[in-house]
Design an enzyme around this catalytic site. Sequence first.
Site, mmCIF file in Angstrom:
data_model
loop_
_atom_site.group_PDB
_atom_site.id
_atom_site.type_symbol
_atom_site.label_atom_id
_atom_site.label_comp_id
_atom_site.label_asym_id
_atom_site.label_seq_id
_atom_site.Cartn_x
_atom_site.Cartn_y
_atom_site.Cartn_z
ATOM 1 N N ASP A 78 -8.983 -2.584 -9.238
ATOM 2 C CA ASP A 78 -8.185 -2.840 -8.046
ATOM 3 C C ASP A 78 -9.090 -2.918 -6.815
ATOM 4 O OD1 ASP A 78 -5.779 -3.223 -6.700
ATOM 5 O OD2 ASP A 78 -4.779 -1.601 -7.783
ATOM 6 N N ASP A 137 1.348 -8.043 -5.448
ATOM 7 C CA ASP A 137 2.112 -7.461 -6.560
ATOM 8 C C ASP A 137 3.455 -8.153 -6.755
ATOM 9 O OD1 ASP A 137 0.018 -5.749 -6.537
ATOM 10 O OD2 ASP A 137 1.209 -3.907 -6.360
HETATM 11 C C1 GLA Z 1 -2.118 -2.350 -6.704
HETATM 12 C C2 GLA Z 1 -2.130 -3.305 -7.894
HETATM 13 C C3 GLA Z 1 -0.998 -2.956 -8.826
HETATM 14 C C4 GLA Z 1 -1.132 -1.515 -9.287
HETATM 15 C C5 GLA Z 1 -1.201 -0.588 -8.077
HETATM 16 C C6 GLA Z 1 -1.576 0.821 -8.472
HETATM 17 O O1 GLA Z 1 -1.011 -2.541 -5.909
HETATM 18 O O2 GLA Z 1 -2.043 -4.634 -7.470
HETATM 19 O O3 GLA Z 1 -0.972 -3.818 -9.928
HETATM 20 O O4 GLA Z 1 -2.282 -1.388 -10.073
HETATM 21 O O5 GLA Z 1 -2.177 -1.027 -7.147
HETATM 22 O O6 GLA Z 1 -1.622 1.663 -7.351
#
Ligand code: GLA
Length: 640
Positions: free
Chosen positions: A196, A283
């Site tokens: 990430d 996301d």
């Molecule tokens: C980010 C990523 C997600 C997930 C969260 C975890 O938002 O894009 O897919 O892994 O972090 O905190």
Amino acid sequence: MTVRSLLASAALAGLVALSTPALAQGVPGTDPLAATGRWSIPERAQARTPPMGWNSWNAFRTEVDEAKVVGAAKVLVDSGLAKLGYTYVNIDDGWWLKRRPSDGRLEIRTAIFPSAKVKDGDTSFRPYTDALHRMGLKAGIYTDIGRNACSQAYDLHSPNLPEGTTVEREVGLQGHVDQDIALYFQDWGFDYIKVDACGINVYGPETHIVREHGYRAVPPLIDQASINRTDVPAVRARYAEVAQALKAHNPDGDYVLAICNWGSADVRSWGKDVGHLWRTSGDITPTWTRMLHNFDSASTRALYAKPGAWNDPDILFIGHGEFDQNHLTEARSHFALWAMINAPLLISYDLRQAPPSLMDIWGAADIVRLNQDPGGHQGVIAYASDDVQIIVKTLAGGRKAVALFNRGLGKTDVTLTAAQLKFAADAPVQLKNLWDKTAPPPFTGETTFTLEPRQTLIFEATGTRQLRDGVYLSEIPGDVNVAVDGVVAPEPDPVVHRMRNAWGETRGSGERPTYAGWGGAQADATPYDQALRIGGQGFDTGIGVLANSRIEVRNTGHTRFEAQVGVDDSTRNTRDKVRFAVYGDGKLLAQTPPMGLGEAPRLLAADIRGVRLVEIVARSEAGASDLPLVVAWGDAALRR
Ligand code: GLA
């Protein structure tokens, strides 16, 4: 004989006695347009087809624990989903306790992963990964490229945030790449890592997280609202360092690197060179219009994905919100769309209590098979609109899959033509519905279906190929690598559905295009989403790209390259001229004289017998320019 046919016949006869200006040939090492004779993406042993499996995040956020994960793993095996290919079981954010200050070793929160409690007060995921491996599954873990993870910024009420001093809570890779990668892969036995990027994005000096929660400030390398304020080379270098460490610690190549920087830093252009998959957007949420957004961020990038390198529009959200068991039309569409564009198929649902209606979606074997087709050709948009899309994917052996997608809330008629499938218009086409296995009567020319709101019909299609002795390049994105796309200044891509704020709010001024990549190479369209057109002549098929580009094409047994080339009528740079050249295994085979806007297309053909790698180069005579010069490789094909 015209210059054009002279050129073509000389090339065909293998008599390429053309003068080779130093500029066209290029100087290796210094000229990115110089033919290399080499497929420039690292050969990758893993993720030859899109990764499949399960991820904890959309189901549990940070409330993940061993019972939930192992429970999901058991269902994958017992239900037969694992046999279908769902083998990666990935723990997302929430597993850490802290980084041990004495030696920097990471500790696992054993309260939620009891098997990680090993001797001498140490913690290890080895018992857990051993158990998964014994079940025939693979294990994935999660980290961040910076010092801190996303949950530490966004899930402040979570009981599972890393604990301790500022340094103990620095659980991300920054400053520990080699140590952590060795720990994850050699000591703990993981097979897959998602990396990430919050640590280089949201821990700026003035943020409340830093001021009120005692995290170390990091001047952000990523500004999601501005590509110009994002340090693209630095972000890429961070991920490249991880790729290097993974290679060093996994000499057998048995690892997958999932880059998760949400389409920022122009990753949609370079992700393929660094990782096995890269997120193309922010996301996903369990809402229809956010799903559209994530889908669009990847569906227009067909030429950037291929075996070992996939666009990732995010984990599936099937089972939740607008994709739950009361919304099976939406859930099926979500699944079919992900399958068509070779997205990873990662289930994120508490499988211990999954209803049969959802299991049937993930278990739709024919649809999984088309996602996992060994050709690795991402579906290409054959009909583009905001209301309806037709997406066509070439399967190994030349068959096709096609999805008719009603994006909107009204019932609508959708006409599918043989031409959209690149099938002959005068021969019958047979469709097989991959949801209900029915086969509508064969059609010739075109056929029409009525689609319910938000419905996706998905078929396998058999017919007579339009190009009987070959294949168009836009049909085989898995064999095409955009080595240099000619983009000088990365720009946000406006052709991505702008849903209201993903978390439902409508404060502020609205949703703006953010993912760089606009101007990248396109299958059957220009880099700016126009139909291909040279000197007034339209082309239904071809590659649209900017000048100063070099595209690699794998050749398996074809004998002739052919394209109708020229400056595209849509170009903003109406002044400069372009020379088009074809190389075979690094050697110049044929090229055009400089061509400008308004000139009729020229046939560029070359004998490629025995050639393994074809490279097609469009070079501006004027060198680099901020004014994009759009060119078209109309009807570009490999033929026999
Ligand atoms: C980010 C990523 C997600 C997930 C969260 C975890 O938002 O894009 O897919 O892994 O972090 O905190």
